[in-house]
Design a protein around this motif. Structure first.
Motif, PDB file in Angstrom:
ATOM      1  N   ALA A  96       0.834  -1.204   0.000  1.00  0.00           N
ATOM      2  CA  ALA A  96       0.000   0.000   0.000  1.00  0.00           C
ATOM      3  C   ALA A  96       0.867   1.253   0.000  1.00  0.00           C
ATOM      4  CB  ALA A  96      -0.928  -0.003   1.212  1.00  0.00           C
ATOM      5  N   LYS A  97       1.910   1.245   0.809  1.00  0.00           N
ATOM      6  CA  LYS A  97       2.791   2.404   0.886  1.00  0.00           C
ATOM      7  C   LYS A  97       3.569   2.599  -0.412  1.00  0.00           C
ATOM      8  CE  LYS A  97       6.373   4.378   3.890  1.00  0.00           C
ATOM      9  NZ  LYS A  97       7.188   4.148   5.110  1.00  0.00           N
ATOM     10  N   GLY A  98       4.142   1.513  -0.951  1.00  0.00           N
ATOM     11  CA  GLY A  98       4.942   1.606  -2.168  1.00  0.00           C
ATOM     12  C   GLY A  98       4.123   1.962  -3.387  1.00  0.00           C
ATOM     13  N   ARG A  99       2.917   1.414  -3.497  1.00  0.00           N
ATOM     14  CA  ARG A  99       2.093   1.693  -4.674  1.00  0.00           C
ATOM     15  C   ARG A  99       1.542   3.118  -4.631  1.00  0.00           C
ATOM     16  NH1 ARG A  99      -0.953  -4.271  -4.920  1.00  0.00           N
ATOM     17  NH2 ARG A  99       0.877  -5.371  -5.787  1.00  0.00           N
ATOM     18  N   THR A 100       1.291   3.625  -3.435  1.00  0.00           N
ATOM     19  CA  THR A 100       0.864   5.024  -3.330  1.00  0.00           C
ATOM     20  C   THR A 100       2.000   5.951  -3.753  1.00  0.00           C
ATOM     21  OG1 THR A 100      -0.630   4.452  -1.516  1.00  0.00           O
ATOM     22  CG2 THR A 100      -0.072   6.771  -1.782  1.00  0.00           C
ATOM     23  N   ALA A 101       3.209   5.646  -3.298  1.00  0.00           N
ATOM     24  CA  ALA A 101       4.375   6.454  -3.678  1.00  0.00           C
ATOM     25  C   ALA A 101       4.613   6.380  -5.187  1.00  0.00           C
ATOM     26  CB  ALA A 101       5.607   5.973  -2.917  1.00  0.00           C
ATOM     27  N   ALA A 102       4.366   5.218  -5.782  1.00  0.00           N
ATOM     28  CA  ALA A 102       4.560   5.070  -7.226  1.00  0.00           C
ATOM     29  C   ALA A 102       3.572   5.937  -8.001  1.00  0.00           C
ATOM     30  CB  ALA A 102       4.409   3.599  -7.625  1.00  0.00           C
ATOM     31  N   LEU A 103       2.338   5.997  -7.525  1.00  0.00           N
ATOM     32  CA  LEU A 103       1.348   6.822  -8.215  1.00  0.00           C
ATOM     33  C   LEU A 103       1.674   8.304  -8.051  1.00  0.00           C
ATOM     34  CD1 LEU A 103      -1.227   7.007  -9.824  1.00  0.00           C
ATOM     35  CD2 LEU A 103      -2.544   6.836  -7.698  1.00  0.00           C
ATOM     36  N   ASN A 131     -13.765 -11.941  -6.853  1.00  0.00           N
ATOM     37  CA  ASN A 131     -14.712 -10.951  -7.366  1.00  0.00           C
ATOM     38  C   ASN A 131     -14.743  -9.625  -6.617  1.00  0.00           C
ATOM     39  OD1 ASN A 131     -16.333 -12.701  -9.427  1.00  0.00           O
ATOM     40  ND2 ASN A 131     -16.246 -13.953  -7.575  1.00  0.00           N
ATOM     41  N   VAL A 132     -14.268  -9.605  -5.363  1.00  0.00           N
ATOM     42  CA  VAL A 132     -14.396  -8.398  -4.549  1.00  0.00           C
ATOM     43  C   VAL A 132     -13.039  -7.781  -4.220  1.00  0.00           C
ATOM     44  CG1 VAL A 132     -15.318  -7.437  -2.403  1.00  0.00           C
ATOM     45  CG2 VAL A 132     -16.556  -9.260  -3.591  1.00  0.00           C
ATOM     46  N   TYR A 133     -12.090  -8.608  -3.874  1.00  0.00           N
ATOM     47  CA  TYR A 133     -10.792  -8.087  -3.453  1.00  0.00           C
ATOM     48  C   TYR A 133     -10.095  -7.219  -4.508  1.00  0.00           C
ATOM     49  CZ  TYR A 133     -10.594 -10.582   1.006  1.00  0.00           C
ATOM     50  OH  TYR A 133     -10.825 -10.989   2.285  1.00  0.00           O
ATOM     51  N   PRO A 134     -10.192  -7.533  -5.801  1.00  0.00           N
ATOM     52  CA  PRO A 134      -9.527  -6.654  -6.783  1.00  0.00           C
ATOM     53  C   PRO A 134      -9.983  -5.204  -6.674  1.00  0.00           C
ATOM     54  CG  PRO A 134     -10.113  -8.719  -7.821  1.00  0.00           C
ATOM     55  CD  PRO A 134     -10.737  -8.749  -6.447  1.00  0.00           C
ATOM     56  N   ALA A 135     -11.276  -4.967  -6.364  1.00  0.00           N
ATOM     57  CA  ALA A 135     -11.781  -3.594  -6.258  1.00  0.00           C
ATOM     58  C   ALA A 135     -11.342  -2.925  -4.958  1.00  0.00           C
ATOM     59  CB  ALA A 135     -13.306  -3.587  -6.342  1.00  0.00           C
ATOM     60  N   LEU A 136     -10.801  -3.708  -3.999  1.00  0.00           N
ATOM     61  CA  LEU A 136     -10.319  -3.136  -2.751  1.00  0.00           C
ATOM     62  C   LEU A 136      -8.890  -2.614  -2.890  1.00  0.00           C
ATOM     63  CD1 LEU A 136     -11.712  -5.790  -0.228  1.00  0.00           C
ATOM     64  CD2 LEU A 136     -12.793  -3.679  -1.026  1.00  0.00           C
ATOM     65  N   ARG A 137      -8.272  -2.883  -4.014  1.00  0.00           N
ATOM     66  CA  ARG A 137      -6.922  -2.359  -4.280  1.00  0.00           C
ATOM     67  C   ARG A 137      -7.084  -1.122  -5.143  1.00  0.00           C
ATOM     68  NH1 ARG A 137      -6.281  -8.133  -6.635  1.00  0.00           N
ATOM     69  NH2 ARG A 137      -6.481  -9.379  -4.717  1.00  0.00           N
ATOM     70  N   HIS A 138      -7.219   0.013  -4.510  1.00  0.00           N
ATOM     71  CA  HIS A 138      -7.528   1.226  -5.253  1.00  0.00           C
ATOM     72  C   HIS A 138      -6.783   2.408  -4.665  1.00  0.00           C
ATOM     73  CE1 HIS A 138     -10.349   2.607  -2.027  1.00  0.00           C
ATOM     74  NE2 HIS A 138     -10.494   1.305  -1.853  1.00  0.00           N
ATOM     75  N   SER A 139      -6.784   3.488  -5.424  1.00  0.00           N
ATOM     76  CA  SER A 139      -6.165   4.740  -4.980  1.00  0.00           C
ATOM     77  C   SER A 139      -7.216   5.835  -5.050  1.00  0.00           C
ATOM     78  CB  SER A 139      -4.968   5.103  -5.868  1.00  0.00           C
ATOM     79  OG  SER A 139      -3.970   4.101  -5.803  1.00  0.00           O
ATOM     80  N   ASP A 140      -7.487   6.461  -3.924  1.00  0.00           N
ATOM     81  CA  ASP A 140      -8.441   7.574  -3.877  1.00  0.00           C
ATOM     82  C   ASP A 140      -7.664   8.886  -3.998  1.00  0.00           C
ATOM     83  OD1 ASP A 140     -10.200   5.573  -3.409  1.00  0.00           O
ATOM     84  OD2 ASP A 140     -10.799   6.197  -1.402  1.00  0.00           O
ATOM     85  N   TYR A 141      -8.144   9.763  -4.852  1.00  0.00           N
ATOM     86  CA  TYR A 141      -7.446  11.036  -5.009  1.00  0.00           C
ATOM     87  C   TYR A 141      -8.439  12.186  -4.828  1.00  0.00           C
ATOM     88  CZ  TYR A 141      -9.196  10.180  -9.749  1.00  0.00           C
ATOM     89  OH  TYR A 141      -9.989   9.886 -10.837  1.00  0.00           O
ATOM     90  N   ARG A 142      -7.922  13.276  -4.313  1.00  0.00           N
ATOM     91  CA  ARG A 142      -8.749  14.433  -4.023  1.00  0.00           C
ATOM     92  C   ARG A 142      -8.004  15.705  -4.405  1.00  0.00           C
ATOM     93  NH1 ARG A 142      -8.634  17.730   0.461  1.00  0.00           N
ATOM     94  NH2 ARG A 142     -10.526  18.913   0.927  1.00  0.00           N
ATOM     95  N   ILE A 143      -8.673  16.555  -5.184  1.00  0.00           N
ATOM     96  CA  ILE A 143      -8.082  17.821  -5.618  1.00  0.00           C
ATOM     97  C   ILE A 143      -8.884  18.959  -5.019  1.00  0.00           C
ATOM     98  CG2 ILE A 143      -7.495  19.275  -7.599  1.00  0.00           C
ATOM     99  CD1 ILE A 143      -7.419  16.719  -9.289  1.00  0.00           C
ATOM    100  N   GLU A 144      -8.245  19.815  -4.293  1.00  0.00           N
ATOM    101  CA  GLU A 144      -8.895  20.988  -3.727  1.00  0.00           C
ATOM    102  C   GLU A 144      -8.441  22.209  -4.510  1.00  0.00           C
ATOM    103  OE1 GLU A 144      -8.093  23.216   0.274  1.00  0.00           O
ATOM    104  OE2 GLU A 144      -9.409  21.507   0.715  1.00  0.00           O
ATOM    105  N   TYR A 145      -9.383  23.096  -4.841  1.00  0.00           N
ATOM    106  CA  TYR A 145      -9.004  24.262  -5.621  1.00  0.00           C
ATOM    107  C   TYR A 145      -9.794  25.484  -5.180  1.00  0.00           C
ATOM    108  CZ  TYR A 145     -13.257  23.077  -8.256  1.00  0.00           C
ATOM    109  OH  TYR A 145     -14.549  22.776  -8.613  1.00  0.00           O
ATOM    110  N   ARG A 146      -9.244  26.631  -5.476  1.00  0.00           N
ATOM    111  CA  ARG A 146      -9.855  27.914  -5.101  1.00  0.00           C
ATOM    112  C   ARG A 146     -10.338  28.608  -6.365  1.00  0.00           C
ATOM    113  NH1 ARG A 146      -6.047  29.885  -2.047  1.00  0.00           N
ATOM    114  NH2 ARG A 146      -4.850  30.780  -3.764  1.00  0.00           N
ATOM    115  N   VAL A 147     -11.576  29.084  -6.342  1.00  0.00           N
ATOM    116  CA  VAL A 147     -12.154  29.794  -7.482  1.00  0.00           C
ATOM    117  C   VAL A 147     -11.724  31.252  -7.404  1.00  0.00           C
ATOM    118  CG1 VAL A 147     -14.279  30.470  -8.663  1.00  0.00           C
ATOM    119  CG2 VAL A 147     -14.135  28.247  -7.516  1.00  0.00           C
TER     120      VAL A 147
END
Length: 341
Positions: A245-252, A325-341
């Protein structure tokens, strides 16, 4: 082509209850009444239950009627006749009259379909409908009449009159917004290196780029924060899942940094070695046989490795299904972008 307007008859609750409680002289009641219209035609559909007329020399005339003030129209008549009256009616060709149906009392049929169509006139739009029951004797003597109301028709198109409300937006000194997404990056077993052409990675990486580009290419906004959180699935040893989890997050994070000119510490990262929360969310919505027991195991205070082992040992069929059927979808990366108008 003529535009067709189809509107159903609306019966008020009071009219329905009154209709259902009144017993007509023939012992029959008009049922399943439906009224529809096109631009130029009114259609009436229903059923006339065929009860037995009391006496061989009697008959009952069942006639639906529309009335609005001085305007009215009869929508066909069903004559339920005793034996003698039935044969007499045949001799006088009663069944050949337009809009008249002749049925012998006690016929094998339980009901007679009623289907009438007449030219539509504007006054019919708000007309009252009732059914007239007339009992007649051997010489067509009038032995009684009963009027049973059905209700008022509501067939005219409704006029739509929009009402606009002005709602002033709440004043904001600084307008901060955000975009969120999930990417399902595939990695070879036990690897933490991103291969863009591996399996479905091209599409998943494109999702991330499209989200970032949406903000970067808008001259009216400025990105203020970008975060990535990586998740691994619960199978396997905890320590190895931490590494993945740590290494794949750093890779992304590194992949995104090669595409955009963010400062070195701009992208914030975090990780969850085993996405038990995602597994629980799936189980809550599932119909699996051991659903409640598995949810209880997920919610327990057991150590992750022991929890995974017990799940695999106590629920082998469910585990195999979840793993495929379920575990593959549990390997994911959530991303969030915050921006100012």
């Amino acid at each position: 082509m003529m535009k067709k307007i189809l509107i159903s008859m609306i019966l008020g609750a009071g009219a329905v209850s009154a209709f259902a409680s009144v017993q007509a002289a023939s012992g029959t009641m008009l049922k399943n009444v439906g009224v529809e219209r096109t631009e130029n035609t009114l259609y009436l559909n229903g059923e006339v239950p065929l009860g037995r007329v009391d006496g061989s020399n009697r008959e009952v005339w069942v006639t639906p009627v529309l009335r609005n003030g001085n305007d009215s129209i009869e929508l066909g008549t069903t004559v339920i006749a005793g034996r003698n009256r039935y044969y007499q009616a045949l001799r006088h060709d009663l069944e050949k009259r337009e809009g008249v149906a002749l049925v012998r009392s006690g016929a094998n049929m339980k009901s007679l379909p009623l289907a009438v169509q007449v030219p539509y006139q504007k006054w019919m739009g708000g007309a009252e409908m009732h059914v007239r029951y007339e009992t007649k004797g051997c010489c067509s003597d009038d032995l009684g009449r009963e009027i049973v109301p059905l209700g008022r028709l509501d067939l005219e198109p409704k006029k739509f009159e929009p009402v606009f409300n002005w709602i002033a937006p709440t004043a904001e000194a600084v307008k901060i917004r955000e975009l969120k997404g999930q990417a399902f990056i595939d990695f070879p077993v036990n690897k933490t290196v991103i291969y863009p052409d591996y399996r479905g990675n091209q599409g998943e990486l494109a999702k991330i780029r499209a989200t970032i580009d949406t903000v970067i290419n808008d001259k009216d906004v400025e990105i203020t924060a970008l975060s990535i959180k990586g998740f691994a699935s619960p199978e396997g040893p905890w320590n190895n899942n931490v590494r993945l989890a740590k290494g794949r997050t750093a890779a992304l994070k590194s992949y995104v940094e090669t595409l955009y000119h963010f400062s070195p510490d701009f992208i914030q990262t975090s990780y969850d070695p085993e996405d038990w929360g995602g597994l629980r969310a799936y189980m809550v919505k599932s119909n699996m046989a051991d659903k409640q027991a598995i949810i209880a195991l997920i919610d327990s205070d057991m150590e992750p490795d022991a929890k995974n082992s017990k799940l695999q040992r106590d629920f082998p069929d469910a585990y195999r299904f979840l793993l495929a059927n379920v575990y593959p979808a549990l390997r994911h990366s959530d991303y969030r972008i915050e921006y100012r108008v």
